[in-house]
Scaffold this motif. Structure first.
Motif, PDB file in Angstrom:
ATOM      1  N   SER A 201       0.832  -1.212   0.000  1.00 25.23           N
ATOM      2  CA  SER A 201       0.000   0.000   0.000  1.00 25.23           C
ATOM      3  C   SER A 201       0.869   1.266   0.000  1.00 25.23           C
ATOM      4  CB  SER A 201      -0.917   0.001   1.229  1.00 25.23           C
ATOM      5  OG  SER A 201      -0.135   0.155   2.402  1.00 25.23           O
ATOM      6  N   LEU A 202       2.174   1.086   0.050  1.00 23.49           N
ATOM      7  CA  LEU A 202       3.074   2.247   0.105  1.00 23.49           C
ATOM      8  C   LEU A 202       3.834   2.392  -1.218  1.00 23.49           C
ATOM      9  CD1 LEU A 202       4.585   1.547   3.649  1.00 23.49           C
ATOM     10  CD2 LEU A 202       2.830   3.259   3.108  1.00 23.49           C
ATOM     11  N   SER A 203       3.862   3.614  -1.745  1.00 19.77           N
ATOM     12  CA  SER A 203       4.602   3.865  -2.988  1.00 19.77           C
ATOM     13  C   SER A 203       6.102   3.900  -2.678  1.00 19.77           C
ATOM     14  CB  SER A 203       4.177   5.213  -3.571  1.00 19.77           C
ATOM     15  OG  SER A 203       4.622   6.235  -2.697  1.00 19.77           O
ATOM     16  N   VAL A 204       6.912   3.955  -3.721  1.00 21.84           N
ATOM     17  CA  VAL A 204       8.364   4.028  -3.507  1.00 21.84           C
ATOM     18  C   VAL A 204       8.724   5.279  -2.706  1.00 21.84           C
ATOM     19  CG1 VAL A 204      10.572   4.450  -4.683  1.00 21.84           C
ATOM     20  CG2 VAL A 204       9.093   2.585  -5.427  1.00 21.84           C
ATOM     21  N   THR A 205       8.094   6.407  -3.001  1.00 18.90           N
ATOM     22  CA  THR A 205       8.474   7.620  -2.264  1.00 18.90           C
ATOM     23  C   THR A 205       7.961   7.577  -0.816  1.00 18.90           C
ATOM     24  OG1 THR A 205       6.656   8.791  -3.355  1.00 18.90           O
ATOM     25  CG2 THR A 205       8.868   9.140  -4.239  1.00 18.90           C
ATOM     26  N   ASP A 206       6.835   6.892  -0.582  1.00 15.55           N
ATOM     27  CA  ASP A 206       6.397   6.683   0.816  1.00 15.55           C
ATOM     28  C   ASP A 206       7.457   5.854   1.553  1.00 15.55           C
ATOM     29  OD1 ASP A 206       3.933   7.876   0.399  1.00 15.55           O
ATOM     30  OD2 ASP A 206       2.880   5.986   0.002  1.00 15.55           O
TER      31      ASP A 206
END
Ligand code: MIC
Ligand code: SF4
Length: 635
Positions: A201-206
């Motif tokens: 649920s987390l993007s690379v930038t997250d």
């Protein structure tokens, strides 16, 4: 049992040693990064090693910290770094391009590669499944020269993320929550590996926001797996071919395991003056705010800034509040200019400043006296903003944007506002800020500005030392305490004699003079001495002032290495109570040092008080050699 992702990458890169916790190993370094405030030292050191060709696959020199050109010094440093980069085959990223860690994610990071950077937030690359480690400048210079880095294998802490975040909570809230639980010492001697169903649920930038602030936990680095989100991120950057799927074995061995339920994390805030002084935003209350600063390597991605623009659109920044935004990269800013979001920010009353570190390192935008400043950054150490009595709070971009409108610290859930949904975009990239090294190599002359002076070099360790205690400090002393850095001092990063006059300025401004009067000196410290940045200036300035040893309850990893690299003895109290008995000006003697170092235990005598102290020598065999020679350059 199977391998963690960390062990898989370490195994692929192992050059020497046994891959076992506590063992010293040499690993291959694929990539390095430097930035400008540590970079001049790195390239001076590389020159001193007389290296013909660097051994890494890719090395980049970013100019992002010292971008305020209030005098000739910073521009001279940039010209020096650019010329050194050309001589050694290093890519130069010009000032204005953006913040090193954000840029490295966008343009160069590759899953499964190792990255060594002369900046403590290099672990940002862990969001892209790199084994990315922050180190002192000399270690990065050596990595360029030899293509390797020596590391003691840390324990692996597995943080399993479950479920997904509630609306209005974001990656920053996750890492602040972890800081609350583990504290600024919680990651020392560890690599943190994130797994679990919450990861997708987390993007690379997250993920990069989370690995970035692993530095504040004291961790060696942090890492996420490489999955479909990673592939999408690289595709958006026009580099899909760099994708490689990577994850831990399902039965991987971890030294420790904790579970975090993402769905239970409300917006968080780190209150003054430590990143682990965390509470829920609602609990901290509606603190009136004077400044809101959005940006830094923690929270300046396209998604972060688009969320801020979405929140501010059609609103106005509160009259007493100064909202300042420093985007992470020129690509992000250009995209926001094209899609209109930049106009939304400006219309709301935001001050847009350069794509650089800026206020995060006190390089401009110091708040007014006694101000409350909400920042999306990673460090809120006292005085770091350039205003000693300012109160810095660390928050997510969402909390920062909403609070800029209300004028008080506000949980975004408490404001009637639509949640901004941000769509993925493919970035249109230009290489206007990039200088690729040509073929001329060493024939290119170095551009040495008059403010760039040789770095101090220690002498071989003598067997006997008689030292005066020139400073006694408490727990968690930061490198910002040891060698403050703001717009006033950053221009002198290449001039150690000048810089050293300000060492410990905010804690004890007489320290430099005391050292000058007394000659060989000792610093006595509590736990986690030297936490924070990788700046080797925090070792080089004390070295220049005559500091020969530091006695502490414990040391932070990078600073400990920087002390050793400078030939300064980092010794740990065997009995912590001994710390209490040493006072300023006490004369302390160390004898039979060579033998003591060999045996692993050293005795010190407090001649003033007639007391004996047992000190533990935590140096490895290789580190011992460095200390005996008076530093790594000598060796
Ligand atoms: C920081 O955030 O403290 C810095 C400035 O980026 C430092 C590097 C430096 O002091 O030049 C870091 O984190 O290593
Ligand atoms: Fe720059 Fe701040 Fe990140 Fe350090 S923490 S690299 S000063 S943005």
């Amino acid at each position: 049992m199977g391998d963690s992702l960390t062990y898989k990458i370490l195994r692929e890169h192992l050059v020497e040693g046994t891959l076992k916790q506590g063992e010293e190993i040499t690993i291959k370094i694929d990539q390095t990064l430097t930035q400008d405030s540590t970079g001049t030292m790195v390239y001076l050191q590389l020159e001193a090693m007389n290296v013909d060709k660097i051994k890494t696959e890719l090395s980049v020199a970013y100019a992002d910290h010292n971008t305020l050109q209030t005098g000739f010094e910073n521009a001279d440093d940039h010209a020096f770094i650019e010329s050194a980069a050309k001589r050694h085959g290093v890519i130069f990223s010009k000032p204005g391009h953006g913040i090193c860690h954000q840029l490295h994610l966008e343009d160069y990071g590759i899953p499964g590669k190792t990255l060594l950077g002369s900046d403590s937030h290099t672990p940002t690359g862990g969001g892209l499944s790199m084994l990315a480690i922050g180190a002192g400048g000399l270690d990065v210079a050596i990595a360029m020269a030899k293509g390797t880095y020596i590391l003691t294998v840390p324990g692996i802490l597995n943080i399993e993320l479950k479920n997904s975040l509630m609306q209005w909570s974001s990656a920053k809230d996750v890492i602040l929550k972890i800081l609350k639980e583990l504290t600024v010492k919680g990651g020392v001697g560890k690599i943190i590996e994130y797994t679990g169903d919450g990861v997708s649920s987390l993007s690379v930038t997250d993920r990069a926001t989370i690995t970035n602030m692993g530095a504040e936990l004291g961790a060696t680095t942090s890492i996420f797996e490489s999955d479909e989100n990673t592939k999408q991120y690289l595709k958006n950057q026009g580099r899909e071919e760099d994708f490689r799927p990577l994850k831990a074995d399902s039965d991987a061995f971890y030294n420790e395991h904790i579970v975090i339920d993402l769905s239970q994390i409300p917006p968080q805030v780190a209150k003054p003056h430590s990143p682990d002084n965390v509470s829920d935003v609602r609990e901290a209350g509606p603190v009136p705010v004077d400044q809101v600063a959005i940006g830094s390597c923690t929270n300046s991605s396209y998604t972060d800034l688009m969320k801020v623009a979405g929140i501010l659109k059609g609103h106005k920044v509160k009259e007493n509040v100064s909202l300042v935004i420093s985007p992470g990269s020129s690509t992000i800013l250009a995209e926001m200019a094209r899609n209109g979001a930049l106009a939304d920010l400006i219309d709301a009353g935001a001050r847009i400043i350069e794509n650089a570190c800026g206020p995060c390192i006190g390089m401009g935008q110091s708040p007014k006296s006694g101000a409350v400043s909400l920042r999306t950054f990673n460090r809120n150490f006292k005085g770091r903003s350039g205003t000693n009595d300012a109160l810095i709070y660390l928050v997510s971009p969402e909390t920062a944007a909403v609070s800029a409108i209300t004028g008080v610290l506000t949980d975004p859930r408490d404001m009637d506002i639509e949640y901004p949904v941000i769509n993925e975009v493919s970035f249109s990239k230009k290489d206007s800020f990039i200088v690729n090294p040509g073929r001329e190599g060493k024939s290119i002359p170095l551009e040495m500005g008059s403010n760039i002076l040789p770095f101090p070099i220690n002498t071989e360790l003598s067997d006997e030392l008689i030292l005066t205690t020139a400073l006694k400090v408490k727990d968690n002393i930061t490198t910002d305490d040891i060698m403050p850095s703001d717009a006033r001092l950053l221009p002198y990063r290449s001039n150690i004699p000048y810089l050293s006059r300000f060492s410990f300025e905010k804690i004890d401004k007489d320290f430099p003079q005391r050292c000058e009067e007394k000659g060989s000196c000792l610093i006595v410290a509590g736990d986690n001495y030297g936490q924070g940045s990788s700046r080797e200036h925090a070792a080089l300035a004390p070295l220049y002032l005559g500091v020969k040893a530091v006695f502490a309850k414990s040391f932070a990893r990078i600073h400990r290495s920087n002390l050793i690299n400078s030939g300064i003895l980092p010794l740990v109290f065997k009995n912590e109570e001994d710390y209490e008995t040493i006072s300023l000006y006490d004369t302390v003697s160390l004898s039979n040092l060579r033998e003591g170092l060999e045996r692993g235990e050293i005795k010190a005598v407090n001649l003033t008080k007639n007391l004996t102290y047992d000190l533990v020598n935590t140096l490895s065999k290789k580190e011992r050699k460095i200390i005996l020679k008076g530093g790594k350059i000598n060796l």
